[in-house]
Design a protein around this motif. Structure first.
Motif, PDB file in Angstrom:
ATOM      1  N   GLU A  20      -1.226   3.511  -7.054  1.00  0.00           N
ATOM      2  CA  GLU A  20      -0.979   4.668  -7.899  1.00  0.00           C
ATOM      3  C   GLU A  20      -1.776   4.573  -9.208  1.00  0.00           C
ATOM      4  O   GLU A  20      -2.363   5.552  -9.663  1.00  0.00           O
ATOM      5  CB  GLU A  20       0.516   4.799  -8.192  1.00  0.00           C
ATOM      6  CG  GLU A  20       0.882   6.049  -8.953  1.00  0.00           C
ATOM      7  CD  GLU A  20       2.382   6.173  -9.168  1.00  0.00           C
ATOM      8  OE1 GLU A  20       2.801   7.301  -9.460  1.00  0.00           O
ATOM      9  OE2 GLU A  20       3.121   5.174  -9.061  1.00  0.00           O
ATOM     10  N   THR A  23      -5.305   5.441  -8.430  1.00  0.00           N
ATOM     11  CA  THR A  23      -5.477   6.883  -8.207  1.00  0.00           C
ATOM     12  C   THR A  23      -5.532   7.639  -9.525  1.00  0.00           C
ATOM     13  O   THR A  23      -6.363   8.534  -9.698  1.00  0.00           O
ATOM     14  CB  THR A  23      -4.350   7.430  -7.316  1.00  0.00           C
ATOM     15  OG1 THR A  23      -4.405   6.763  -6.045  1.00  0.00           O
ATOM     16  CG2 THR A  23      -4.489   8.929  -7.101  1.00  0.00           C
ATOM     17  N   LYS A  27      -8.872   9.781 -10.669  1.00  0.00           N
ATOM     18  CA  LYS A  27      -8.811  11.192 -11.067  1.00  0.00           C
ATOM     19  C   LYS A  27      -9.363  11.394 -12.477  1.00  0.00           C
ATOM     20  O   LYS A  27     -10.008  12.411 -12.761  1.00  0.00           O
ATOM     21  CB  LYS A  27      -7.382  11.717 -10.945  1.00  0.00           C
ATOM     22  CG  LYS A  27      -6.948  11.875  -9.503  1.00  0.00           C
ATOM     23  CD  LYS A  27      -5.532  12.402  -9.387  1.00  0.00           C
ATOM     24  CE  LYS A  27      -5.179  12.592  -7.910  1.00  0.00           C
ATOM     25  NZ  LYS A  27      -3.824  13.135  -7.730  1.00  0.00           N
ATOM     26  N   MET A  48     -12.724  13.461  -4.810  1.00  0.00           N
ATOM     27  CA  MET A  48     -12.067  12.236  -4.374  1.00  0.00           C
ATOM     28  C   MET A  48     -12.606  11.965  -2.963  1.00  0.00           C
ATOM     29  O   MET A  48     -12.839  12.916  -2.200  1.00  0.00           O
ATOM     30  CB  MET A  48     -10.548  12.415  -4.333  1.00  0.00           C
ATOM     31  CG  MET A  48      -9.912  12.754  -5.680  1.00  0.00           C
ATOM     32  SD  MET A  48      -9.918  11.393  -6.840  1.00  0.00           S
ATOM     33  CE  MET A  48      -8.699  10.307  -6.105  1.00  0.00           C
ATOM     34  N   ASP A  66     -14.382   5.518  -3.706  1.00  0.00           N
ATOM     35  CA  ASP A  66     -13.317   6.249  -4.379  1.00  0.00           C
ATOM     36  C   ASP A  66     -13.678   7.709  -4.640  1.00  0.00           C
ATOM     37  O   ASP A  66     -12.835   8.584  -4.512  1.00  0.00           O
ATOM     38  CB  ASP A  66     -12.970   5.564  -5.702  1.00  0.00           C
ATOM     39  CG  ASP A  66     -12.474   4.145  -5.494  1.00  0.00           C
ATOM     40  OD1 ASP A  66     -11.612   3.943  -4.617  1.00  0.00           O
ATOM     41  OD2 ASP A  66     -12.945   3.234  -6.188  1.00  0.00           O
TER      42      ASP A  66
END
Length: 100
Positions: A20, A23, A27, A48, A66
């Motif tokens: 998490e 991520t 982003k 992504m 990624d």
């Protein structure tokens, strides 16, 4: 602290898992690529990896990539790997060489 270090600290604090946390960082970098003039001029678009892979009819299974960015005017794609190191981690020359 800077705004960036505050933001990264909040990612580290609220993330329930390493995935998490990664991520959130991915982003952030995606937004940076789309907003920073140098990269906004270089790249036509960026995604992504999972989103890009699905657009290509692939599964999007984790392959170490990624983000994917499309170079403006060439149709070439760049695979991008993001690393959110620990706050106190210092990059070594060997770390940088492995990225090049």
């Amino acid at each position: 602290m800077t705004a960036l270090s505050d933001l990264l600290a909040s990612y580290r604090q609220i993330a329930q898992t390493q995935r998490e946390k990664g991520t959130y960082f991915e982003k952030l970098i995606l937004c940076y690529l789309k907003a920073e003039p140098k990269y906004r001029d270089l790249y036509q678009d960026a995604w992504m990896y999972e989103d890009w892979a699905h657009r290509q009819g692939q599964t999007g299974q984790d392959s170490g990539i990624d983000l994917v960015a499309e170079v403006r005017g060439t149709g070439e794609f760049h695979a991008i790997q993001c690393k959110l190191y620990a706050e106190d981690y210092k990059l070594q020359k060997g770390d940088i060489d492995s990225f090049l």
